[in-house]
Design an enzyme around this catalytic site. Structure first.
Site, PDB file in Angstrom:
ATOM      1  N   GLU A  24      65.509  -2.766  -4.042  1.00 51.70           N
ATOM      2  CA  GLU A  24      64.264  -2.389  -4.198  1.00 51.70           C
ATOM      3  C   GLU A  24      63.826  -1.453  -5.040  1.00 51.70           C
ATOM      4  O   GLU A  24      64.375  -0.299  -4.797  1.00 51.70           O
ATOM      5  CB  GLU A  24      63.312  -2.378  -2.938  1.00 51.70           C
ATOM      6  CG  GLU A  24      62.107  -3.038  -2.815  1.00 51.70           C
ATOM      7  CD  GLU A  24      62.352  -4.785  -3.059  1.00 51.70           C
ATOM      8  OE1 GLU A  24      62.509  -5.370  -4.272  1.00 51.70           O
ATOM      9  OE2 GLU A  24      62.744  -5.488  -1.761  1.00 51.70           O
ATOM     10  N   THR A  26      64.940  -0.582  -7.878  1.00 43.62           N
ATOM     11  CA  THR A  26      66.137  -0.140  -8.742  1.00 43.62           C
ATOM     12  C   THR A  26      66.002  -0.699  -9.960  1.00 43.62           C
ATOM     13  O   THR A  26      66.713  -0.280 -10.949  1.00 43.62           O
ATOM     14  CB  THR A  26      67.313  -0.899  -8.003  1.00 43.62           C
ATOM     15  OG1 THR A  26      67.307  -2.205  -7.513  1.00 43.62           O
ATOM     16  CG2 THR A  26      67.946   0.123  -6.675  1.00 43.62           C
ATOM     17  N   GLY A 111      49.390 -11.311  -3.801  1.00 41.45           N
ATOM     18  CA  GLY A 111      49.339 -10.012  -3.311  1.00 41.45           C
ATOM     19  C   GLY A 111      50.222 -10.031  -1.858  1.00 41.45           C
ATOM     20  O   GLY A 111      50.107  -8.986  -1.307  1.00 41.45           O
ATOM     21  N   SER A 115      55.768 -11.964  -5.446  1.00 44.48           N
ATOM     22  CA  SER A 115      55.584 -11.925  -7.004  1.00 44.48           C
ATOM     23  C   SER A 115      54.842 -12.934  -7.586  1.00 44.48           C
ATOM     24  O   SER A 115      55.121 -13.765  -8.243  1.00 44.48           O
ATOM     25  CB  SER A 115      57.062 -11.759  -7.468  1.00 44.48           C
ATOM     26  OG  SER A 115      56.962 -11.606  -8.962  1.00 44.48           O
ATOM     27  N   SER A 116      53.802 -13.033  -7.083  1.00 43.65           N
ATOM     28  CA  SER A 116      52.814 -14.078  -7.749  1.00 43.65           C
ATOM     29  C   SER A 116      52.376 -13.873  -9.057  1.00 43.65           C
ATOM     30  O   SER A 116      52.311 -14.626  -9.955  1.00 43.65           O
ATOM     31  CB  SER A 116      51.302 -14.164  -6.842  1.00 43.65           C
ATOM     32  OG  SER A 116      50.826 -12.867  -6.354  1.00 43.65           O
ATOM     33  N   SER A 117      52.561 -12.457  -9.465  1.00 43.83           N
ATOM     34  CA  SER A 117      52.174 -11.947 -10.769  1.00 43.83           C
ATOM     35  C   SER A 117      53.087 -12.550 -11.769  1.00 43.83           C
ATOM     36  O   SER A 117      52.830 -13.290 -12.860  1.00 43.83           O
ATOM     37  CB  SER A 117      52.107 -10.257 -10.915  1.00 43.83           C
ATOM     38  OG  SER A 117      52.004  -9.942  -9.775  1.00 43.83           O
ATOM     39  N   ASP A 161      61.216  -9.566 -11.178  1.00 46.78           N
ATOM     40  CA  ASP A 161      60.498 -10.452 -10.792  1.00 46.78           C
ATOM     41  C   ASP A 161      60.288 -11.737 -11.843  1.00 46.78           C
ATOM     42  O   ASP A 161      60.624 -12.939 -11.363  1.00 46.78           O
ATOM     43  CB  ASP A 161      59.092 -10.080 -10.545  1.00 46.78           C
ATOM     44  CG  ASP A 161      58.967  -8.876  -9.490  1.00 46.78           C
ATOM     45  OD1 ASP A 161      60.081  -8.823  -8.768  1.00 46.78           O
ATOM     46  OD2 ASP A 161      58.047  -8.451  -9.277  1.00 46.78           O
TER      47      ASP A 161
HETATM   48  C1  GLA Z   1      57.635  -5.167  -7.901  1.00 47.61           C
HETATM   49  C2  GLA Z   1      58.079  -5.125  -9.391  1.00 47.61           C
HETATM   50  C3  GLA Z   1      59.399  -5.029  -9.554  1.00 47.61           C
HETATM   51  C4  GLA Z   1      60.236  -4.223  -8.643  1.00 47.61           C
HETATM   52  C5  GLA Z   1      59.579  -4.338  -7.173  1.00 47.61           C
HETATM   53  C6  GLA Z   1      60.368  -3.631  -6.451  1.00 47.61           C
HETATM   54  O1  GLA Z   1      57.727  -6.584  -7.473  1.00 47.61           O
HETATM   55  O2  GLA Z   1      57.249  -6.127 -10.203  1.00 47.61           O
HETATM   56  O3  GLA Z   1      59.690  -4.978 -10.898  1.00 47.61           O
HETATM   57  O4  GLA Z   1      60.267  -3.033  -9.376  1.00 47.61           O
HETATM   58  O5  GLA Z   1      58.450  -4.165  -7.319  1.00 47.61           O
HETATM   59  O6  GLA Z   1      61.612  -3.672  -6.248  1.00 47.61           O
END
Ligand code: GLA
Length: 376
Positions: A24, A26, A111, A115-117, A161
């Site tokens: 995470e 990283t 949210g 990673s809905s974005s 993501d």
């Molecule tokens: C979000 C970011 C990713 C990553 C994570 C943490 O999801 O979009 O790029 O940095 O946080 O690991």
């Protein structure tokens, strides 16, 4: 919206969210991550509408909006920027996109650290690539989606993501080197355990600014260590020995951030080894260990996530748990024995309600394939 009356989509795309087993924060430090897409997706239905530049977007459950491809600019409405950012990035690569209509429907909790974005960005880019035959490669879709997030949404995210959303393979995790973008699909079988997500329902709205701050703190650490170690460009290049030697030159906060990243990169490799040996106890132990770092060193957790991880620790049928994703809420990822899943869910819901008066949402996920056409 008016187009919905005569909508006959030519193309349907499903774009998934992701979980990350380990690694995470990283990614933007050019290290390693171990994510996979999940079955929860955002669905895009698309049709060309014959106009040169007029596009109509309808998000089911939200509002719609129209835009002119000649006038793309950042919107005050946050979710519109995922669409606009992608169109802006595509326009730098090709002028083949013309007017289109699109509906968007999500079964991915927004949210919630899943990673809905990225699912939004990659799904739209993937769909437009097919609809207008743009000839963009998958990796171009990944990278332009990341740039859209930087420039239009304002989160200086890494590449994990978008990469996971597009490049995942069912039944596998992806070991990704975020520096070289070399990757390996690693098959995982966690039978008789299940991956259970507990959604804290704490939406990480604050996350964007705090996220960018974490990124700056890591960069600050690199600048300090680079003075004595010119070969260093990112935290990826920093060893424990180098960090300890520079400890006195940095604030405790910066030291802690760097310390977490060094350990977290190591945990990625340890977890890959554990998966390869099918040592699920070790996988679980690494999750718990990572959560401590997330909470105490990187400080991107929240009381609700901490509570759920501690709750998991009290259950011997749960091998491990941690908050997944960018942080400040979202979901915890739990490895739970199949015979315990129902009980774990129920008891977690009760305990969480009692502690925070929030209705917990629990659901199972499986390593799934990346963004795909589901109907032509
Ligand atoms: C979000 C970011 C990713 C990553 C994570 C943490 O999801 O979009 O790029 O940095 O946080 O690991």
């Amino acid at each position: 919206m008016q187009f919905l009356e005569n909508f006959s989509p030519e193309l349907t795309i499903a774009s998934p969210g992701r979980i990350n087993f380990i690694g995470e924060h990283t990614d933007y430090n050019m290290g390693y991550v171990l994510p996979t897409a999940i079955g929860n997706t955002i669905t895009f239905k698309l049709q060309k509408n014959g106009s040169e530049t007029q596009c109509n977007i309808h998000s089911i459950g939200y509002d719609g909006f129209s835009l002119d491809l000649k006038n793309i600019a950042i919107s005050k409405t946050e979710w519109e920027n995922y669409v606009l950012g992608v169109l802006n990035e595509i326009s730098k690569l090709t002028d083949k996109v013309k007017g289109f209509d699109c509906t968007i429907e999500s079964n991915l909790p927004l949210g919630s650290g899943l990673s809905s974005s990225a699912a939004m960005e990659c799904g739209l880019a993937y769909g437009l690539n097919k609809l207008f035959d743009l000839g963009l490669s998958k990796i171009t879709i990944v990278e332009l989606s990341q740039r859209a997030e930087h420039s239009y949404v304002g989160t200086q995210c890494g590449i994990m993501d978008q990469f996971a959303s597009v490049m995942s393979k069912q039944g596998n995790v992806i070991l990704l080197d975020c520096q070289s973008l070399q990757y390996q699909h690693i098959p995982i079988d966690i039978n008789p355990y299940k991956i259970i997500m507990l959604n804290t329902k704490v939406s990480h709205n604050l996350a964007s600014s705090e996220y960018n701050t974490r990124r700056k703190e890591c960069e600050e650490g690199v600048v300090i260590m680079k003075k004595e170690n010119p070969q260093i460009n990112t935290l990826r290049d920093v060893t424990r020995k180098i960090l300890e030697a520079s400890k006195n030159q940095m604030s405790t906060t910066v030291y802690n951030r760097c310390s977490f990243i060094i350990d977290e990169n190591k945990r990625v490799h340890k977890m890959v080894a554990a998966f390869k040996k099918n040592d699920l106890k070790e996988v679980g132990a690494l999750l718990y260990e990572a959560h401590e770092g997330i909470r105490d060193l990187y400080e991107v957790s929240c009381p609700q996530s901490d509570f759920l991880v501690e709750f998991a620790k009290d259950n011997a049928m749960v091998l491990g748990a941690r908050q997944t994703g960018g942080g400040f809420g979202g979901c915890t990822l739990n490895i739970v024995h199949e015979t315990e899943v129902d009980n774990f869910r129920k008891t977690a819901e009760i305990a969480y309600k009692k502690e925070f008066d929030i209705d917990l949402e629990a659901f199972e996920v499986q390593p799934s394939g990346g963004t795909m056409v589901i109907q032509n």
